[in-house]
Structures are given as C-alpha cells and as structure tokens.
Design a protein around this motif. Structure first.
Motif, PDB file in Angstrom:
ATOM      1  N   VAL A 177       0.947  -1.218   0.107  1.00 25.08           N
ATOM      2  CA  VAL A 177      -0.016  -0.033   0.063  1.00 25.08           C
ATOM      3  C   VAL A 177       0.744   1.216  -0.068  1.00 25.08           C
ATOM      4  CG1 VAL A 177      -1.874  -1.131   1.268  1.00 25.08           C
ATOM      5  CG2 VAL A 177      -0.063   0.018   2.511  1.00 25.08           C
ATOM      6  N   GLY A 178       0.150   2.590  -0.033  1.00 22.69           N
ATOM      7  CA  GLY A 178       0.788   3.674   0.272  1.00 22.69           C
ATOM      8  C   GLY A 178       1.038   4.629  -1.036  1.00 22.69           C
ATOM      9  N   GLY A 179       1.460   3.942  -2.069  1.00 26.98           N
ATOM     10  CA  GLY A 179       1.897   4.866  -3.202  1.00 26.98           C
ATOM     11  C   GLY A 179       2.399   6.003  -2.904  1.00 26.98           C
ATOM     12  N   ASN A 180       2.437   7.030  -3.554  1.00 27.09           N
ATOM     13  CA  ASN A 180       3.086   8.452  -3.332  1.00 27.09           C
ATOM     14  C   ASN A 180       2.735   9.008  -1.925  1.00 27.09           C
ATOM     15  OD1 ASN A 180       4.463   8.572  -5.922  1.00 27.09           O
ATOM     16  ND2 ASN A 180       2.968  10.396  -6.604  1.00 27.09           N
ATOM     17  N   THR A 181       1.832   8.721  -1.443  1.00 27.64           N
ATOM     18  CA  THR A 181       1.859   9.054  -0.097  1.00 27.64           C
ATOM     19  C   THR A 181       2.545   8.731   0.964  1.00 27.64           C
ATOM     20  OG1 THR A 181      -0.701   8.781  -0.531  1.00 27.64           O
ATOM     21  CG2 THR A 181      -0.168   9.010   1.617  1.00 27.64           C
ATOM     22  N   THR A 182       3.231   7.599   0.595  1.00 29.54           N
ATOM     23  CA  THR A 182       4.154   7.167   1.646  1.00 29.54           C
ATOM     24  C   THR A 182       5.545   7.963   1.637  1.00 29.54           C
ATOM     25  OG1 THR A 182       3.780   4.904   1.270  1.00 29.54           O
ATOM     26  CG2 THR A 182       5.745   5.123   2.209  1.00 29.54           C
ATOM     27  N   LYS A 183       5.772   8.731   0.576  1.00 37.41           N
ATOM     28  CA  LYS A 183       6.704   9.671   0.382  1.00 37.41           C
ATOM     29  C   LYS A 183       6.604  11.058   0.959  1.00 37.41           C
ATOM     30  CE  LYS A 183       8.767   7.078  -3.445  1.00 37.41           C
ATOM     31  NZ  LYS A 183       9.759   7.176  -4.257  1.00 37.41           N
ATOM     32  N   ALA A 184       5.192  11.317   1.451  1.00 31.90           N
ATOM     33  CA  ALA A 184       5.237  12.865   1.725  1.00 31.90           C
ATOM     34  C   ALA A 184       5.837  12.971   3.030  1.00 31.90           C
ATOM     35  CB  ALA A 184       3.683  12.882   1.863  1.00 31.90           C
ATOM     36  N   THR A 185       6.692  13.853   3.117  1.00 34.80           N
ATOM     37  CA  THR A 185       7.523  13.971   4.373  1.00 34.80           C
ATOM     38  C   THR A 185       7.101  15.184   5.411  1.00 34.80           C
ATOM     39  OG1 THR A 185       8.998  15.128   2.799  1.00 34.80           O
ATOM     40  CG2 THR A 185       9.603  12.954   3.390  1.00 34.80           C
ATOM     41  N   GLY A 186       6.591  16.117   4.735  1.00 34.44           N
ATOM     42  CA  GLY A 186       6.322  17.460   5.575  1.00 34.44           C
ATOM     43  C   GLY A 186       5.261  17.140   6.471  1.00 34.44           C
ATOM     44  N   GLY A 187       3.856  17.467   5.901  1.00 31.74           N
ATOM     45  CA  GLY A 187       2.815  17.425   6.798  1.00 31.74           C
ATOM     46  C   GLY A 187       1.578  17.808   6.082  1.00 31.74           C
ATOM     47  N   MET A 188       0.334  17.876   6.773  1.00 34.20           N
ATOM     48  CA  MET A 188      -0.783  18.374   6.215  1.00 34.20           C
ATOM     49  C   MET A 188      -1.213  19.591   6.710  1.00 34.20           C
ATOM     50  SD  MET A 188      -4.332  16.403   6.830  1.00 34.20           S
ATOM     51  CE  MET A 188      -5.973  17.125   7.119  1.00 34.20           C
ATOM     52  N   ASN A 189      -1.453  20.280   5.781  1.00 34.26           N
ATOM     53  CA  ASN A 189      -1.956  21.719   6.078  1.00 34.26           C
ATOM     54  C   ASN A 189      -3.386  21.811   6.230  1.00 34.26           C
ATOM     55  OD1 ASN A 189       0.218  23.341   5.153  1.00 34.26           O
ATOM     56  ND2 ASN A 189      -0.285  23.547   3.029  1.00 34.26           N
ATOM     57  N   ALA A 190      -3.808  22.331   7.411  1.00 37.61           N
ATOM     58  CA  ALA A 190      -5.146  22.582   7.751  1.00 37.61           C
ATOM     59  C   ALA A 190      -5.290  23.983   8.682  1.00 37.61           C
ATOM     60  CB  ALA A 190      -5.567  21.420   8.813  1.00 37.61           C
ATOM     61  N   SER A 191      -6.574  24.538   8.526  1.00 37.37           N
ATOM     62  CA  SER A 191      -6.626  25.783   9.209  1.00 37.37           C
ATOM     63  C   SER A 191      -7.792  25.623  10.474  1.00 37.37           C
ATOM     64  CB  SER A 191      -6.992  26.884   8.197  1.00 37.37           C
ATOM     65  OG  SER A 191      -7.955  26.332   7.297  1.00 37.37           O
TER      66      SER A 191
END
Ligand code: ADP
Length: 585
Positions: A177-191
């Motif tokens: 599983v995981g695709g490109n998502t696994t490679k996301a290193t920074g974080g998630m923007n949310a307000s």
C-alpha cells in the motif's frame, strides 16, 4: 439473492473424481481413510475445513468460510479448496486480498489432515503441480463500491466505507500500500484546527484558501479549494479519532502562518499516515486485494457505473458494483504520459512511487471524463539526483539555505516549489547544495535517512565542507556568516526571506546535500466537483464515478503548496466515500 450468493461463494465443495487426480499417485500410505475436520480463526469467525481422504489421496476439500468478508472470503474458500486438492498439501499460496482467511484455511486443513494421520512435511515433499500455468481463472464478484488504489486517498475512503458498514472491495496494483502518499515528508495543511488554537496560532480557512490560490497562481478551482480549507479542521479531528494525530505545527513554503501539521515524533507524515491507516484497516477487518490492477470501468446502458475489470496475478476479475472511487494517484512515474503533456520534462528524475502511472486518468477518460490542468506538473526543488530521494521542505523550513557551485545563495529558499526549482535551473550545472548544521539535524528526524543513505557531505568546519564540494572555502564561509547575521536580525536584505529563520547555522558539524529539481506531483487530472463526482466533457457528472487525491485536477492549480497533497487525499478521500455512500443509497 445476495445472501444466496454469499452462501454459494463461501461454502465450497470441491469434489475430485478419482480420474482427475489419479495419475502418478504416491504408492505410500499417507492417510487413514475417512472424513476429518479442522478449524482456525479467520478475520471474523472460525473457518472450517473438512477433508475426505483415501489411503494416499486427498479426495475432497470442503471449506466453510461463511461469516468472513463475503466477497473475498468466498473467493479464498473456492480457490484454496481447489489449490489444496491440486497440490495435495495444505501449504498452498494465499489468495490476494484474503490473506487472513487463506491462512485460516491452511491451518484448518492442516489440522484436519493431521487428524487423518498425515505427515505434512511428506505431503509438502510430494507436492503436485498446481496447474498455475493454465488459463487464468475468471472471477465475478458482486459488491457495492470498488475503491481503486490503496494510497492515502483510497485508504481514507476504505476506512470510511467500513465504518459505514458497506460492502466494498479495495484494489491495489502493487504488492504494497501507500503509493506516493508514503513519500510525503512534510505534513498536512489545515486551518482553524484545535492544535493551532491550543498553540496560539491565529489562522483562518479564508487565509488557507487564499494562500492555496496564490500558490497555485489562481489556476485552482476556487470551489474545491474552499471545500478543502473549510473541511481541513474536521479532517484533523477525524485523524485524531483513528489514532493518526498530527499535533506538531510548523511553517511551510507559501503559507502565511504556521499551518503544516506533522506527527509528534518528527517522522515523515506519509509513512506515518500509511502505517496508521493500515493498522486501522486491519483492525476493521478490511483486506486489500494486492497485485490487482483495475483496467476498465464498466457502465450500463444509461451510462451509470456498473462495474470494474481488473487483472490479478492468477485471475481476471469482473467486479459488479454501483459506484467506483478512483484513488489511483498521479502519473509522475509514467514518462511516456508526462512527456505527452510536457515534452520539456523528458528525462527528468521522478520522486514518484512506481504505481503512479495515470491508470485512473486513462480509465476515466474512456468514459468521457474531462481533464483539468493536465500539463501542470510540479518539480520539487530539492531532489538528490542519484537516488531520486526527496529532501523534505522542512529542512529549509527549519533553517537550511541553498547555495550554488559558486558558494552563494541565489533565492529566497522558501518561495513556492516552482519558483525555487526555476531559480536552481538558472544556476550553472542546474543544481545546488542544501546546507545545514548539527543543530538542525538534531531537530529533524528525516535527516537521519539522508545521512544513512550516504547523501550528505559533512565537515567540522564550513571551509572543510566547501573543499569537499569544490566550492571556494572563503566564499562559503562568508555566505554562512552573512546568513547567520540575517537570522540574528530576522531580516534577509538579499532575497527577502522572512520564514525558516528561527535558528542560525553555527553548530558543527556542517552538512551539504547536492540537489536539483525532480518530477514530484502531477497537479492536473480528472475534473471533479465539490462532491468528488467525476465530471465529463459536457460538464455533467458520470453517475457513480467518484475520485479523490492526485488522480484529480483542480485543487492545486499551477503549483501545489507543500502540505496540500496530504490535505487533498484525506479531505477528498472522505468526501468521495461519503458521496459514494449517499449515491448508492
Ligand atoms: P493518492 O495520494 O492520491 O492517494 P497515491 O499515489 O498515494 O495517491 O496512491 C495511489 C495508489 O493507487 C498507489 O498505491 C498505486 O499503486 C495504486 N494504483 C494505481 N493505478 C492502479 C490500478 N490501475 N489499479 C489498482 N491500483 C492502482
């Protein structure tokens, strides 16, 4: 009708005529003839296996997996019973997507055969050809919804569907599983999140939307951006409920305030989320059909989605369903496809996972789906070229600088990715070095990965580091001294950098990684509306077809901000699941 089908699928009796399996029967006595049973725990219920044996042959295998995941448990029952018969041993390959049920069948068959006096090691040694070289099995499965792709968007949707108690299947063409998502290193923007409020950070959904539009050069679909911003705090709350908390907030390029939410322990957000999503799916008893690539979306005479065709390793599948959620990711690993839209990018390295081949876009296009911003492909400015490893934005966000081969800074390092990439491409050799110190390494866990991979040059002195890089030592020393002065004054008169200036670079040893731009994110894709329905070239929804994540276009416009890919997959993964649920009702 449905019940009948389940029973048919899950209570499977495979009778072998003596003729079919009588060739080359072993001479030795293997069993005490009779009928024996065994039992082992599956996902939800004990799986029962009954075997009938003659002195030297497994004659009948009956598997009762009623109560397991109806669709895949049923397939496992059918296929495993046949395999055990063919191989004449219980130790046969498990069925993709039904591993737990398959293992239970093996354990139950082993117990039954041991009761019959079998020595399983002898059965293994006498294993028969299972006939895998024959034609692929054709399997039809009825379900309500098919999710295609088990990256961040697909797994998010799968958790939602299981929590809603709906029958669905999730297909993943890779063995993991995981695709490109696994490679996301920074974080998630949310307000407007509770974490921001607890940490005294003042933010608003409107500001988040405005930053995203500005970052995307206003090419973005404003309605999708508004939905993303407005739903972001709720998505963070939802992540909390499934054990995927992102409490650590910092700055990321293009954001007006600290908005990027990351795991507490400093680990990469993608790997963290994929791990938590996988754990949740296992807890909920969801099995992913690995090595199974969707190849075609099927519609009825009214143009409504009615199925999916897919190819597995040893079977071809037709899934009959009412709705499909496309979560197949982008096409950054498909050079032929990205050069079709952007010939100038031929030969550029990619940071993408191998499954990012644009299948979902092609399948949706075959049904008339409209595409948006398909030529908008993001280059990430800090990619190590020999390994294609992405050096996370957080390194610059936490204080690193970029210098060229001349030892000089050449840009505000925290401009948007397209601007920093363009600045690098203007430098001699089209590359740069990212420079940081031990203090930064101590604070950012991601750096250990780069050091371990041997990507870093390291020296106790700036001059020593410069020598290793072939840079004039005095020039690099002066660049660092000047920069450290700017950090002290909190002012960068050269390039106007005003963020990522919380710490200077004065703690030895000093480090450098040689980087250049690489293909990172395909911002264009299928057109969706705010309910994640796929829209056709006539501006109408394709009934029953939903999409979320990198397969879609519109959210990021001409440039994606760091932290917005994860926001996109979680937020629109949830929306696509909810819309599909509403639709099938
Ligand atoms: P997103 O971030 O949008 O979730 P990812 O790249 O993380 O996208 O995940 C997409 C997933 O979809 C990958 O794991 C990829 O292997 C999978 N995938 C791509 N094409 C297919 C296909 N035709 N059938 C099944 N899975 C697919």
């Amino acid at each position: 009708m449905k019940k009948l089908l389940c029973l048919f699928l899950t209570l499977v009796l495979v009778l072998a005529s003596a003729a079919a399996f009588s060739e080359a029967q072993p001479e030795a006595t293997l069993f005490t003839p009779g009928t024996y049973s065994g039992e082992a725990q599956g996902i939800f219920v004990p799986v029962k296996v009954m075997v009938k044996v003659s002195e030297n042959e497994i004659v009948t295998v009956m598997v009762d997996a009623t109560g397991e995941t109806p669709e895949l448990g049923g397939i496992a029952a059918e296929k495993m019973a046949m395999s055990i018969m063919m191989a004449q041993t219980p130790n046969v390959d498990t069925v993709s997507g039904a591993t737990v049920t398959s293992k239970a069948i093996i354990a139950a068959a082993t117990e039954a055969l041991e009761k019959a006096g079998a020595d399983i090691a002898v059965l293994d040694a006498n294993r028969k050809d299972t006939g895998n070289s024959g034609p692929k099995a054709e399997i039809t499965i009825d379900t309500e919804i098919v999710i295609i792709g088990a990256g961040g968007a697909g797994m998010t949707a799968a958790i939602m569907l299981r929590q809603a108690g709906i029958d669905f299947v999730i297909l993943e063409k890779m063995p993991y599983v995981g695709g490109n998502t696994t490679k996301a290193t920074g974080g998630m923007n949310a307000s407007e999140t509770h974490y921001q409020k607890e940490q005294g950070i003042v933010d608003s959904n409107a500001l988040f939307a405005a930053d995203t539009m500005k970052g995307g050069h206003a090419l973005n679909d404003a309605s999708l951006v508004a939905v993303m911003a407005n739903s972001s705090a709720g998505a963070i709350d939802w992540l909390d409920t499934i054990g995927a908390e992102l409490p650590k907030i910092s700055f990321s390029g293009g954001a007006s305030v600290n908005r990027i939410h990351a795991p507490e322990d400093g680990s990469g957000v993608g790997a963290f989320l994929v791990d938590r999503f996988s754990a949740k799916l296992s807890e909920l008893g969801v099995e992913i059909m690995y090595n199974t690539a969707a190849t075609e979306l099927l519609t009825d005479a009214d143009g409504k989605i009615c199925g999916v065709k897919a190819e597995g390793e040893d079977a071809s599948y037709t899934f009959k369903c009412k709705a499909v959620i496309l979560a197949t990711g982008g096409f950054g690993a498909n050079e032929e496809m990205y050069t079709q839209y952007r010939p100038d990018l031929k030969g550029t390295v990619t940071t993408n996972a191998p499954g990012a081949t644009g299948d979902g876009i092609v399948m949706a296009q075959a049904l008339g789906a409209d595409l948006v911003d398909i030529e908008q492909i993001q280059l990430h400015p800090t990619v190590e070229q020999t390994t294609s490893m992405l050096i996370t934005e957080s390194v610059r966000g936490d204080g690193a600088i970029l210098v060229n081969q001349g030892g000089k800074r050449f840009t505000n390092e925290l401009l948007t990715r397209d601007a920093v990439s363009a600045a690098e491409l203007e430098q001699e050799g089209h590359y740069a070095y990212i420079i940081f110190d031990q203090n930064l390494r101590d604070h950012l866990k991601a750096i250990e990965k780069y050091v371990k991979a041997g990507l870093t040059a390291e020296s106790e002195t700036i001059e020593g580091l410069a020598e290793q890089l072939g840079i004039e030592p005095a020039v690099l020393k002066e660049t660092l001294d000047t920069w450290n002065g700017y950090v002290k004054d909190q002012r960068d008169p050269d390039f106007g950098r005003s963020t990522g200036m919380n710490a200077d670079l004065t703690t030895p040893p000093y480090y450098a990684i040689k980087i250049a731009p690489g293909i990172h994110h395909t911002m264009g894709g299928v057109k969706i509306d705010t309910s994640a329905q796929v829209i056709n070239t006539e501006g109408q929804p394709i009934p029953g077809l939903f999409a979320a994540g990198e397969v879609c276009g519109g959210v990021h416009g001409g440039n994606r901000l760091g932290g917005n890919a994860v926001a996109d997959i979680v937020i629109f993964g949830r929306i696509a699941a909810q819309s599909a649920l509403d639709y099938i009702k």
